[in-house]
Design a protein around this motif. Structure first.
Motif, PDB file in Angstrom:
ATOM      1  N   GLY A  59      -9.887 -19.776 -17.688  1.00  0.00           N
ATOM      2  CA  GLY A  59      -8.725 -18.804 -18.139  1.00  0.00           C
ATOM      3  C   GLY A  59      -9.408 -19.770 -19.945  1.00  0.00           C
ATOM      4  N   VAL A  60      -9.300 -19.133 -20.538  1.00  0.00           N
ATOM      5  CA  VAL A  60      -9.307 -19.683 -22.117  1.00  0.00           C
ATOM      6  C   VAL A  60      -9.211 -20.771 -22.554  1.00  0.00           C
ATOM      7  CG1 VAL A  60      -8.902 -16.871 -23.100  1.00  0.00           C
ATOM      8  CG2 VAL A  60      -6.984 -18.175 -22.565  1.00  0.00           C
ATOM      9  N   PRO A  61      -9.273 -21.270 -23.144  1.00  0.00           N
ATOM     10  CA  PRO A  61      -8.782 -22.979 -23.279  1.00  0.00           C
ATOM     11  C   PRO A  61      -7.379 -22.629 -24.183  1.00  0.00           C
ATOM     12  CG  PRO A  61     -11.430 -22.350 -24.837  1.00  0.00           C
ATOM     13  CD  PRO A  61     -10.443 -20.718 -24.238  1.00  0.00           C
ATOM     14  N   GLY A  62      -7.123 -23.666 -23.497  1.00  0.00           N
ATOM     15  CA  GLY A  62      -5.405 -23.646 -24.132  1.00  0.00           C
ATOM     16  C   GLY A  62      -4.449 -23.267 -23.381  1.00  0.00           C
ATOM     17  N   VAL A  63      -4.778 -22.658 -22.067  1.00  0.00           N
ATOM     18  CA  VAL A  63      -3.976 -21.740 -21.413  1.00  0.00           C
ATOM     19  C   VAL A  63      -3.084 -22.464 -20.389  1.00  0.00           C
ATOM     20  CG1 VAL A  63      -5.721 -21.155 -19.250  1.00  0.00           C
ATOM     21  CG2 VAL A  63      -3.425 -19.607 -19.390  1.00  0.00           C
ATOM     22  N   GLY A  64      -3.544 -23.537 -20.005  1.00  0.00           N
ATOM     23  CA  GLY A  64      -3.350 -25.167 -19.229  1.00  0.00           C
ATOM     24  C   GLY A  64      -3.878 -24.596 -18.080  1.00  0.00           C
ATOM     25  N   VAL A 150     -11.804 -25.536  -8.020  1.00  0.00           N
ATOM     26  CA  VAL A 150     -13.013 -24.953  -8.729  1.00  0.00           C
ATOM     27  C   VAL A 150     -12.617 -24.594 -10.632  1.00  0.00           C
ATOM     28  CG1 VAL A 150     -16.035 -25.161  -9.251  1.00  0.00           C
ATOM     29  CG2 VAL A 150     -14.911 -25.080  -7.260  1.00  0.00           C
ATOM     30  N   GLU A 151     -12.430 -25.979 -11.036  1.00  0.00           N
ATOM     31  CA  GLU A 151     -11.671 -25.535 -11.972  1.00  0.00           C
ATOM     32  C   GLU A 151     -12.995 -25.147 -13.244  1.00  0.00           C
ATOM     33  OE1 GLU A 151      -9.824 -26.884 -16.089  1.00  0.00           O
ATOM     34  OE2 GLU A 151      -9.571 -28.154 -14.499  1.00  0.00           O
ATOM     35  N   THR A 152     -13.305 -24.428 -14.331  1.00  0.00           N
ATOM     36  CA  THR A 152     -14.490 -24.215 -14.633  1.00  0.00           C
ATOM     37  C   THR A 152     -13.958 -24.325 -16.465  1.00  0.00           C
ATOM     38  OG1 THR A 152     -14.488 -21.669 -15.095  1.00  0.00           O
ATOM     39  CG2 THR A 152     -15.527 -22.671 -12.487  1.00  0.00           C
ATOM     40  N   VAL A 153     -14.988 -24.225 -17.232  1.00  0.00           N
ATOM     41  CA  VAL A 153     -14.698 -24.739 -18.833  1.00  0.00           C
ATOM     42  C   VAL A 153     -13.908 -23.654 -19.424  1.00  0.00           C
ATOM     43  CG1 VAL A 153     -16.175 -25.330 -20.963  1.00  0.00           C
ATOM     44  CG2 VAL A 153     -16.525 -25.796 -18.804  1.00  0.00           C
ATOM     45  N   GLY A 154     -14.049 -22.522 -19.410  1.00  0.00           N
ATOM     46  CA  GLY A 154     -13.315 -21.517 -19.755  1.00  0.00           C
ATOM     47  C   GLY A 154     -14.397 -20.442 -20.223  1.00  0.00           C
ATOM     48  N   MET A 170      -8.948 -17.289  -9.038  1.00  0.00           N
ATOM     49  CA  MET A 170      -8.452 -17.204 -10.357  1.00  0.00           C
ATOM     50  C   MET A 170      -8.276 -17.025 -11.766  1.00  0.00           C
ATOM     51  SD  MET A 170      -5.252 -19.899  -8.603  1.00  0.00           S
ATOM     52  CE  MET A 170      -4.467 -19.297  -6.996  1.00  0.00           C
ATOM     53  N   LEU A 171      -7.811 -15.639 -12.960  1.00  0.00           N
ATOM     54  CA  LEU A 171      -7.818 -16.638 -14.344  1.00  0.00           C
ATOM     55  C   LEU A 171      -6.600 -16.523 -14.720  1.00  0.00           C
ATOM     56  CD1 LEU A 171      -9.964 -15.493 -16.121  1.00  0.00           C
ATOM     57  CD2 LEU A 171      -9.127 -12.928 -16.131  1.00  0.00           C
ATOM     58  N   LEU A 172      -6.321 -16.984 -15.218  1.00  0.00           N
ATOM     59  CA  LEU A 172      -5.071 -17.414 -15.933  1.00  0.00           C
ATOM     60  C   LEU A 172      -5.413 -16.945 -17.776  1.00  0.00           C
ATOM     61  CD1 LEU A 172      -4.375 -19.849 -13.567  1.00  0.00           C
ATOM     62  CD2 LEU A 172      -4.061 -21.369 -15.399  1.00  0.00           C
ATOM     63  N   MET A 173      -3.961 -16.215 -17.987  1.00  0.00           N
ATOM     64  CA  MET A 173      -4.066 -16.036 -19.373  1.00  0.00           C
ATOM     65  C   MET A 173      -2.627 -16.316 -20.363  1.00  0.00           C
ATOM     66  SD  MET A 173      -6.596 -14.028 -18.710  1.00  0.00           S
ATOM     67  CE  MET A 173      -6.632 -12.990 -21.011  1.00  0.00           C
ATOM     68  N   LEU A 174      -2.711 -16.062 -21.332  1.00  0.00           N
ATOM     69  CA  LEU A 174      -1.408 -16.666 -22.546  1.00  0.00           C
ATOM     70  C   LEU A 174      -0.354 -15.616 -22.237  1.00  0.00           C
ATOM     71  CD1 LEU A 174      -3.583 -18.533 -24.604  1.00  0.00           C
ATOM     72  CD2 LEU A 174      -1.921 -19.762 -23.708  1.00  0.00           C
ATOM     73  N   PRO A 175       0.519 -15.379 -22.490  1.00  0.00           N
ATOM     74  CA  PRO A 175       1.230 -14.470 -22.648  1.00  0.00           C
ATOM     75  C   PRO A 175       1.184 -13.917 -24.007  1.00  0.00           C
ATOM     76  CG  PRO A 175       2.498 -16.557 -23.656  1.00  0.00           C
ATOM     77  CD  PRO A 175       0.485 -16.708 -22.809  1.00  0.00           C
ATOM     78  N   ASN A 176       0.104 -13.275 -24.281  1.00  0.00           N
ATOM     79  CA  ASN A 176      -0.057 -12.820 -25.552  1.00  0.00           C
ATOM     80  C   ASN A 176      -1.625 -11.369 -25.258  1.00  0.00           C
ATOM     81  OD1 ASN A 176      -0.693 -11.847 -28.326  1.00  0.00           O
ATOM     82  ND2 ASN A 176      -1.398 -13.958 -28.870  1.00  0.00           N
ATOM     83  N   ALA A 177      -0.411 -10.785 -24.939  1.00  0.00           N
ATOM     84  CA  ALA A 177      -1.226  -9.585 -23.911  1.00  0.00           C
ATOM     85  C   ALA A 177      -3.134  -8.653 -25.226  1.00  0.00           C
ATOM     86  CB  ALA A 177      -0.094  -7.868 -23.902  1.00  0.00           C
TER      87      ALA A 177
END
Length: 328
Positions: A59-64, A150-154, A170-177
């Motif tokens: 996921g993007v940096p800062g997504v948690g 396995v958590e990867t960098v970004g 799994m892909l984590l995203m922020l609530p900002n479409a």
């Protein structure tokens, strides 16, 4: 196998975390003797591996990502599972070490007796996946951990390498479409089995609902990497530990669908084949760089390329021709 290695083997099979750490250190070692000990140990552990659910998370940096893994990991432990987390950190360009410090960001999970967290530097490896991550997964499985993250960098195109070693991506995203859909790589979206809109809480919840809808529309335009599964877009709040049960149900449905279709085993066989060729390529490159004649020529070619005297393609061709002549 000597007595020391036999003892280490038994301790790993008993789930001893210190023994696991010792084994992983052997596998990550650049010392040839330690490396061979690690490989011998891995061969002995092989019959006890392969039963865990392997989950890749990016996921993007800062997504948690770490907050999510801790919340989801603790939820799974409550259900009776044992959870291992292989958190691959970006390598510091100065020291070469890890700079993220995942153990400090997963304090509660790292202290739980049914969890194992191993942060390791990516060491410049493509995709931020540490060179020995695959072997580390096997050690965790042999030690009785039935879920391995396995958590990867970004997020980036190279990040898709994680897909070659896990069952579910799994892909984590922020609530900002808007911004997210523009910035995310199409290839990563196509690999995702579950897209999770994190931080769906408080004032951001309505935005997360909109984002979820936008991703559902976007995914209709992309091809799924699986034949027996349509990617799902779910919302959660790792901070408030909401949505973990829904995500777990989706994960179980995913596993059932792929196992029933035969795609699960086929995927694992394909991954093993890719792993073999990755190691072959790595070994060839190492031998190439270790050759003393090549080492001298590399320095000369690099200077010529940097100064513009020769094209990179021609320099590469000359190095490869020299390598072939040496090997004849």
């Amino acid at each position: 196998m000597n007595q020391k290695s036999s003892t280490l083997l038994e301790e790993i099979l008993q789930g001893n975390r210190r023994a696991m750490a010792k084994a992983i250190t052997l596998l990550e070692s650049t010392n040839p003797e330690s490396f061979e000990q690690g490989q011998e140990l891995l061969d002995s552990l092989l019959p006890h591996t392969g039963k865990a659910l392997r989950i890749g998370i990016t996921g993007v940096p800062g997504v948690g990502k770490s907050t999510f893994i801790e919340a989801f990991g603790l939820f799974l432990i409550e259900l009776g599972h044992r959870v291992a987390v292989l958190a691959v950190d970006p390598s510091s360009p100065i020291t070469g070490g890890s700079i993220m410090g995942d153990k400090t960001r997963m304090k509660e999970l790292s202290q739980h007796p049914d969890s194992f967290i191993r942060p390791s530097p990516s060491s410049g490896v493509l995709g931020g996946v540490a060179r020995k991550t695959r072997e580390t997964v096997l050690i965790c499985e042999a030690a009785g951990y039935d879920i391995v993250f396995v958590e990867t960098v970004g997020v980036g195109q190279s990040e898709t390498l994680v897909d070659s070693m896990v069952d579910l991506f799994m892909l984590l995203m922020l609530p900002n479409a808007g911004d997210e859909l523009q910035g995310i790589k199409k290839g990563v979206l196509e690999l995702a089995d579950l897209i999770l809109i994190n931080k769906s809480d408080g004032v951001q919840e309505s935005q997360a609902i909109t984002t979820q809808s936008e991703y559902r529309k976007a995914m209709q335009l992309l091809s799924s990497s699986k034949n027996s599964w349509e990617p799902q877009i779910l919302r959660c709040s790792a901070l408030e530990k909401q949505g973990m049960d829904t995500i777990w149900e989706a994960v179980k449905n995913f596993r059932e669908a792929l196992q029933n279709s035969g795609e699960w085993e086929k995927q694992r066989r394909n991954q093993s084949e890719k792993w073999m060729w990755t190691l072959v390529e790595e070994g060839l490159l190492n031998n190439f760089h270790k050759n003393k004649i090549i080492q001298k020529t590399i320095t000369e070619m690099e200077k010529s390329v940097v100064s513009g005297e020769i094209l990179p393609a021609n320099a590469a061709r000359k190095l490869l021709e020299m390598w072939q002549s040496i090997k004849k």
